[in-house]
Design a protein around this motif. Structure first.
Motif, PDB file in Angstrom:
ATOM      1  N   VAL A  86       0.834  -1.207   0.000  1.00 51.75           N
ATOM      2  CA  VAL A  86       0.000   0.000   0.000  1.00 51.75           C
ATOM      3  C   VAL A  86       0.866   1.254   0.000  1.00 51.75           C
ATOM      4  O   VAL A  86       2.039   1.215   0.360  1.00 51.75           O
ATOM      5  CB  VAL A  86      -0.931   0.043   1.251  1.00 51.75           C
ATOM      6  CG1 VAL A  86      -1.968  -1.072   1.209  1.00 51.75           C
ATOM      7  CG2 VAL A  86      -0.137   0.015   2.554  1.00 51.75           C
TER       8      VAL A  86
ATOM      9  N   GLY B 274      -4.446   1.135  -1.554  1.00 55.55           N
ATOM     10  CA  GLY B 274      -3.982  -0.038  -2.288  1.00 55.55           C
ATOM     11  C   GLY B 274      -5.006  -0.391  -3.353  1.00 55.55           C
ATOM     12  O   GLY B 274      -6.005   0.318  -3.521  1.00 55.55           O
TER      13      GLY B 274
ATOM     14  N   ALA C  27       1.924   8.015  -0.472  1.00 48.88           N
ATOM     15  CA  ALA C  27       0.954   8.119  -1.568  1.00 48.88           C
ATOM     16  C   ALA C  27       1.236   9.367  -2.408  1.00 48.88           C
ATOM     17  O   ALA C  27       2.005  10.256  -2.000  1.00 48.88           O
ATOM     18  CB  ALA C  27      -0.459   8.156  -0.995  1.00 48.88           C
TER      19      ALA C  27
HETATM   20  N1  HPA Z   1      -1.496   3.512  -4.532  1.00 48.70           N
HETATM   21  C1  HPA Z   1      -2.213   2.413  -4.809  1.00 48.70           C
HETATM   22  N2  HPA Z   1      -1.756   1.184  -4.617  1.00 48.70           N
HETATM   23  C2  HPA Z   1      -0.528   1.049  -4.130  1.00 48.70           C
HETATM   24  C3  HPA Z   1       0.289   2.158  -3.825  1.00 48.70           C
HETATM   25  C4  HPA Z   1      -0.222   3.456  -4.031  1.00 48.70           C
HETATM   26  O1  HPA Z   1       0.442   4.493  -3.802  1.00 48.70           O
HETATM   27  N3  HPA Z   1       1.469   1.663  -3.370  1.00 48.70           N
HETATM   28  C5  HPA Z   1       1.349   0.314  -3.386  1.00 48.70           C
HETATM   29  N4  HPA Z   1       0.155  -0.074  -3.853  1.00 48.70           N
END
Ligand code: HPA
Length: 245
Positions: free
Chosen positions: A87, A182, A209
């Protein structure tokens, strides 16, 4: 014998690769499962490991056959499912390679096959508490016993992918209350609930993010890969501890 399924996300899990991992297609009423489930045992407990994205990691999040994967795990006798997910961190206090055990989900996905319920068998499952409390508790205990840091709580915002989000999308998700982002917890968690399979997400933070990093413009993909390796190793230690008596 108690049987736990592990749905393995990006990065794999080193202690579960002792068995052969091979590409195959297993038919289910909901289409094919693309990787062979690996069935073994750890400390007298049966473990079924299934690679969510296929053995060669080629299936993108919106094309994973979530219904077939979960249905197969249930058919093979799983009593519960621990799912690993990489994530991005929306909450600025979450550092890359941290492990998070979220307690809520917001679903931003669309167009995925998200239910077993059909025209003739309408089921409205209760999903107020999407993650299983007892399983989350057991994972927290395993973290304490193994000395692995596991952050208890948070909200998993599940996006469609495979592209990463815009900074404005992440701003909106933060206003909604998401702490991590995620692409794979949904519809997986809801399908597990429909099958009455206790389910928990063990999340590995691999990047800040979009719009949250030190370099505001873009996500550093090399740093992301390094964080994944470190986070996966910690998740692996924790899971081995989970199976200790
Ligand atoms: N966004 C979405 N899914 C993900 C991310 C992210 O920044 N990093 C790992 N999986």
């Amino acid at each position: 014998m108690s049987c736990t399924a592990i749905l393995v996300g990006s990065g794999g899990l080193p202690s579960l690769t002792a068995f052969d991992d091979h590409e195959c297609t297993l038919a289910t009423p909901f289409g094919t499962v693309l990787s062979a489930p690996r069935i073994g045992s750890i400390k007298d407990q049966q473990v079924i490991a299934l690679a969510r994205h296929g053995a060669s990691h080629s299936v993108v999040p919106h094309e994973v056959n979530y219904r077939a994967n979960l249905w197969l795990l249930k058919k093979l006798g799983a009593h519960r499912v621990i799912a690993t997910h990489t994530v991005g961190a929306i909450d600025a206090t979450l550092q890359p390679s941290a492990l998070v055990l979220p307690e809520q989900i917001i679903d931003y996905t669309w167009g995925r096959q998200h239910s077993y319920s059909g025209q003739n068998d309408l089921i409205h499952v209760d999903f107020s508490v999407p993650y299983d409390r007892a399983l989350r508790h057991a994972l927290m205990s395993a973290a304490a016993a193994t000395g692995v840091d596991l952050i208890n709580g948070g909200v998993y915002g599940c996006t469609q992918g495979p592209r990463l989000e815009t900074a404005a999308e992440i701003d909106r998700m933060q206003r909604d209350g998401c702490t991590v982002v995620g692409m794979t917890a949904m519809p997986e968690a809801a399908l597990a609930r429909e099958l009455d399979l206790p389910y928990a997400s063990l999340c590995i933070v691999v990047n800040p993010a979009a719009g949250r990093g030190r370099i505001r413009e873009s996500i550093d993909l090399d740093a992301l890969n390094a964080a994944r390796v470190q986070g996966v190793a910690a998740a692996d230690r924790l899971l081995v501890g989970y199976f200790e008596p």
